[in-house]
Design an enzyme around this catalytic site. Structure first.
Site, PDB file in Angstrom:
ATOM      1  N   ARG A   1      32.685  38.275  37.401  1.00  0.00           N
ATOM      2  CA  ARG A   1      33.985  38.792  36.969  1.00  0.00           C
ATOM      3  C   ARG A   1      34.782  37.775  36.184  1.00  0.00           C
ATOM      4  NH1 ARG A   1      36.630  43.426  40.432  1.00  0.00           N
ATOM      5  NH2 ARG A   1      34.815  43.705  41.679  1.00  0.00           N
TER       6      ARG A   1
ATOM      7  N   ARG B   1      45.337  44.891  39.954  1.00  0.00           N
ATOM      8  CA  ARG B   1      43.879  44.733  39.766  1.00  0.00           C
ATOM      9  C   ARG B   1      43.501  44.966  38.310  1.00  0.00           C
ATOM     10  NH1 ARG B   1      42.108  48.960  43.906  1.00  0.00           N
ATOM     11  NH2 ARG B   1      40.007  48.722  43.068  1.00  0.00           N
TER      12      ARG B   1
ATOM     13  N   ARG C   1      41.051  52.985  50.660  1.00  0.00           N
ATOM     14  CA  ARG C   1      41.031  51.516  50.617  1.00  0.00           C
ATOM     15  C   ARG C   1      42.445  50.973  50.505  1.00  0.00           C
ATOM     16  NH1 ARG C   1      36.587  49.415  46.363  1.00  0.00           N
ATOM     17  NH2 ARG C   1      38.290  48.058  45.718  1.00  0.00           N
TER      18      ARG C   1
ATOM     19  N   ARG D   1      40.708  58.355  45.684  1.00  0.00           N
ATOM     20  CA  ARG D   1      39.401  57.933  46.221  1.00  0.00           C
ATOM     21  C   ARG D   1      39.419  57.892  47.745  1.00  0.00           C
ATOM     22  NH1 ARG D   1      36.659  52.435  44.359  1.00  0.00           N
ATOM     23  NH2 ARG D   1      38.653  51.556  45.012  1.00  0.00           N
TER      24      ARG D   1
ATOM     25  N   LYS E   1      31.747  52.240  38.942  1.00  0.00           N
ATOM     26  CA  LYS E   1      30.625  51.306  39.151  1.00  0.00           C
ATOM     27  C   LYS E   1      29.883  51.633  40.455  1.00  0.00           C
ATOM     28  CE  LYS E   1      33.297  47.630  39.054  1.00  0.00           C
ATOM     29  NZ  LYS E   1      34.626  48.276  38.886  1.00  0.00           N
TER      30      LYS E   1
HETATM   31  P1  AP5 Z   1      34.193  54.088  42.121  1.00  0.00           P
HETATM   32  O1  AP5 Z   1      32.756  54.372  41.823  1.00  0.00           O
HETATM   33  O2  AP5 Z   1      34.584  53.780  43.517  1.00  0.00           O
HETATM   34  O3  AP5 Z   1      34.770  52.975  41.100  1.00  0.00           O
HETATM   35  P2  AP5 Z   1      34.487  51.423  40.994  1.00  0.00           P
HETATM   36  O4  AP5 Z   1      34.307  51.111  39.549  1.00  0.00           O
HETATM   37  O5  AP5 Z   1      33.408  51.009  41.944  1.00  0.00           O
HETATM   38  O6  AP5 Z   1      35.923  50.862  41.445  1.00  0.00           O
HETATM   39  P3  AP5 Z   1      36.304  49.744  42.488  1.00  0.00           P
HETATM   40  O7  AP5 Z   1      37.763  49.991  42.847  1.00  0.00           O
HETATM   41  O8  AP5 Z   1      35.334  49.651  43.615  1.00  0.00           O
HETATM   42  O9  AP5 Z   1      36.202  48.468  41.598  1.00  0.00           O
HETATM   43  P4  AP5 Z   1      36.843  47.130  41.810  1.00  0.00           P
HETATM   44  O10 AP5 Z   1      36.119  46.357  40.791  1.00  0.00           O
HETATM   45  O11 AP5 Z   1      38.317  47.079  41.693  1.00  0.00           O
HETATM   46  O12 AP5 Z   1      36.605  46.801  43.370  1.00  0.00           O
HETATM   47  P5  AP5 Z   1      35.555  45.931  44.169  1.00  0.00           P
HETATM   48  O13 AP5 Z   1      35.316  46.567  45.462  1.00  0.00           O
HETATM   49  O14 AP5 Z   1      34.391  45.573  43.318  1.00  0.00           O
HETATM   50  O15 AP5 Z   1      35.015  55.377  41.612  1.00  0.00           O
HETATM   51  C1  AP5 Z   1      36.428  55.461  41.786  1.00  0.00           C
HETATM   52  C2  AP5 Z   1      36.837  56.913  42.132  1.00  0.00           C
HETATM   53  O16 AP5 Z   1      36.594  57.745  41.000  1.00  0.00           O
HETATM   54  C3  AP5 Z   1      36.038  57.548  43.287  1.00  0.00           C
HETATM   55  O17 AP5 Z   1      36.920  58.352  44.023  1.00  0.00           O
HETATM   56  C4  AP5 Z   1      34.964  58.404  42.596  1.00  0.00           C
HETATM   57  O18 AP5 Z   1      34.602  59.526  43.376  1.00  0.00           O
HETATM   58  C5  AP5 Z   1      35.664  58.812  41.305  1.00  0.00           C
HETATM   59  N1  AP5 Z   1      34.760  58.883  40.154  1.00  0.00           N
HETATM   60  C6  AP5 Z   1      33.759  57.996  39.821  1.00  0.00           C
HETATM   61  N2  AP5 Z   1      33.152  58.378  38.669  1.00  0.00           N
HETATM   62  C7  AP5 Z   1      33.807  59.507  38.248  1.00  0.00           C
HETATM   63  C8  AP5 Z   1      33.687  60.346  37.092  1.00  0.00           C
HETATM   64  N3  AP5 Z   1      32.756  60.107  36.133  1.00  0.00           N
HETATM   65  N4  AP5 Z   1      34.530  61.394  36.986  1.00  0.00           N
HETATM   66  C9  AP5 Z   1      35.490  61.636  37.946  1.00  0.00           C
HETATM   67  N5  AP5 Z   1      35.656  60.879  39.040  1.00  0.00           N
HETATM   68  C10 AP5 Z   1      34.839  59.824  39.193  1.00  0.00           C
HETATM   69  O19 AP5 Z   1      36.394  44.570  44.412  1.00  0.00           O
HETATM   70  C11 AP5 Z   1      37.507  44.546  45.285  1.00  0.00           C
HETATM   71  C12 AP5 Z   1      38.184  43.179  45.283  1.00  0.00           C
HETATM   72  O20 AP5 Z   1      37.256  42.161  45.726  1.00  0.00           O
HETATM   73  C13 AP5 Z   1      38.658  42.664  43.911  1.00  0.00           C
HETATM   74  O21 AP5 Z   1      39.932  43.177  43.587  1.00  0.00           O
HETATM   75  C14 AP5 Z   1      38.667  41.140  44.156  1.00  0.00           C
HETATM   76  O22 AP5 Z   1      39.806  40.731  44.869  1.00  0.00           O
HETATM   77  C15 AP5 Z   1      37.451  40.940  45.033  1.00  0.00           C
HETATM   78  N6  AP5 Z   1      36.246  40.639  44.236  1.00  0.00           N
HETATM   79  C16 AP5 Z   1      35.177  41.465  44.022  1.00  0.00           C
HETATM   80  N7  AP5 Z   1      34.258  40.878  43.227  1.00  0.00           N
HETATM   81  C17 AP5 Z   1      34.751  39.646  42.911  1.00  0.00           C
HETATM   82  C18 AP5 Z   1      34.279  38.574  42.094  1.00  0.00           C
HETATM   83  N8  AP5 Z   1      33.101  38.641  41.446  1.00  0.00           N
HETATM   84  N9  AP5 Z   1      35.054  37.471  41.987  1.00  0.00           N
HETATM   85  C19 AP5 Z   1      36.225  37.370  42.641  1.00  0.00           C
HETATM   86  N10 AP5 Z   1      36.735  38.355  43.414  1.00  0.00           N
HETATM   87  C20 AP5 Z   1      36.017  39.488  43.558  1.00  0.00           C
HETATM   88 MG    MG Z   2      33.316  49.807  43.727  1.00  0.00          MG
END
Ligand code: AP5
Ligand code: MG
Length: 222
Positions: free
Chosen positions: A90, A172, A161, A129, A16
């Site tokens: 979410r 997660r 992270r 990552r 994402k």
């Molecule tokens: P990356 O692009 O970083 O993936 P991502 O989908 O953004 O994953 P996240 O871990 O950021 O998602 P998340 O939803 O768990 O975390 P968030 O920060 O939103 O890619 C991942 C890796 O793969 C990278 O190394 C990249 O280089 C590689 N990659 C990408 N695309 C690729 C491809 N096509 N091929 C190969 N490699 C690839 O949330 C964190 C925390 O915040 C949550 O756990 C929760 O506690 C809280 N939170 C966030 N939003 C809410 C909400 N709405 N409500 C309640 N709590 C929330």
């Molecule tokens: Mg992300």
């Protein structure tokens, strides 16, 4: 009105954030990344950050009311020329709140972009990552920086992270399947869902999403 109001859905590690940074450039959209905003609050030790920390570190979700208030403030701050929400909504409660608040502002969602990837792919990706404090993303094998440990774009050091440890990633993922996956049907039922295969190369994923959005924007303008 031709604004693109978009949300990105998908499991942790589906890509994402990787796609969001490209799409915001393509379409000049304000980027609102819930995880990044929450991590800033945690780092700055704000009230919200203190409340969010334990939920984030445990792999669960931050309570709906806190996240909804934070995101709506941000949406209003960005004006009314489109947005790309990464990581919100979410839960069904968050999705209902978003729809209701947009309607009050005479706005609506254009599409929900689902980037799908199975659990085993996600686990591999998150273990490798790396990112800098500006949020630029890398992977030690799939997308390494030119100089180890250093961001190509801003030169800042890269770190891992704290919620990317294998046990936390599993938690997660479980949270995603239980709380967020129901949003796939939610947006499908409303005719807003667009699906993308996140296991493909990131350039291909980007091409697919960009083509879909270009078509959607044309339709919005008609
Ligand atoms: P990356 O692009 O970083 O993936 P991502 O989908 O953004 O994953 P996240 O871990 O950021 O998602 P998340 O939803 O768990 O975390 P968030 O920060 O939103 O890619 C991942 C890796 O793969 C990278 O190394 C990249 O280089 C590689 N990659 C990408 N695309 C690729 C491809 N096509 N091929 C190969 N490699 C690839 O949330 C964190 C925390 O915040 C949550 O756990 C929760 O506690 C809280 N939170 C966030 N939003 C809410 C909400 N709405 N409500 C309640 N709590 C929330
Ligand atoms: Mg992300």
């Amino acid at each position: 009105m031709s604004e693109l109001n978009l949300i990105l859905l998908g499991p942790p590690g589906a890509g994402k954030g990787t796609q969001a940074s490209r799409l915001t450039e393509d379409f000049g959209l304000p980027y609102i990344g819930t995880g990044d905003l929450l991590r800033e609050h945690v780092d700055e030790g704000t009230d919200l950050g203190r409340q969010a920390k334990e939920h984030m570190e445990g792999g669960g979700l931050v309570p709906d009311d806190l996240v909804i208030a934070m995101i709506l403030d941000k949406v209003d701050e960005e004006g009314d020329d489109g947005f790309l929400l990464d990581g919100f909504p979410r839960t069904v409660v968050q999705a209902d709140a978003l729809a209701e608040e947009l309607e009050k502002r005479d706005r609506r969602l254009t599409a929900a972009l689902l980037i799908h990837a199975p659990d085993e792919v996600v686990i591999r990706r998150l273990s490798g990552r790396r990112q800098c404090s500006e949020g630029h993303l890398y992977h030690v094998n799939f997308d390494p920086p030119k100089h180890e440990g250093k961001c190509d774009q801003c030169g800042k050091p890269l770190h891992q992270r704290s919620d990317d440890e294998p046990e936390k990633v599993k938690k997660r993922l479980a949270t995603y399947h239980e709380k967020t996956e129901p949003l796939i049907d939610y947006y499908e039922d409303r005719g807003l869902l667009r699906r993308f295969d996140g296991t493909q190369d990131k350039v291909k994923v980007h091409d697919h999403i960009r083509a879909t959005l270009a078509t959607l924007r044309l339709e919005e303008r008609l």
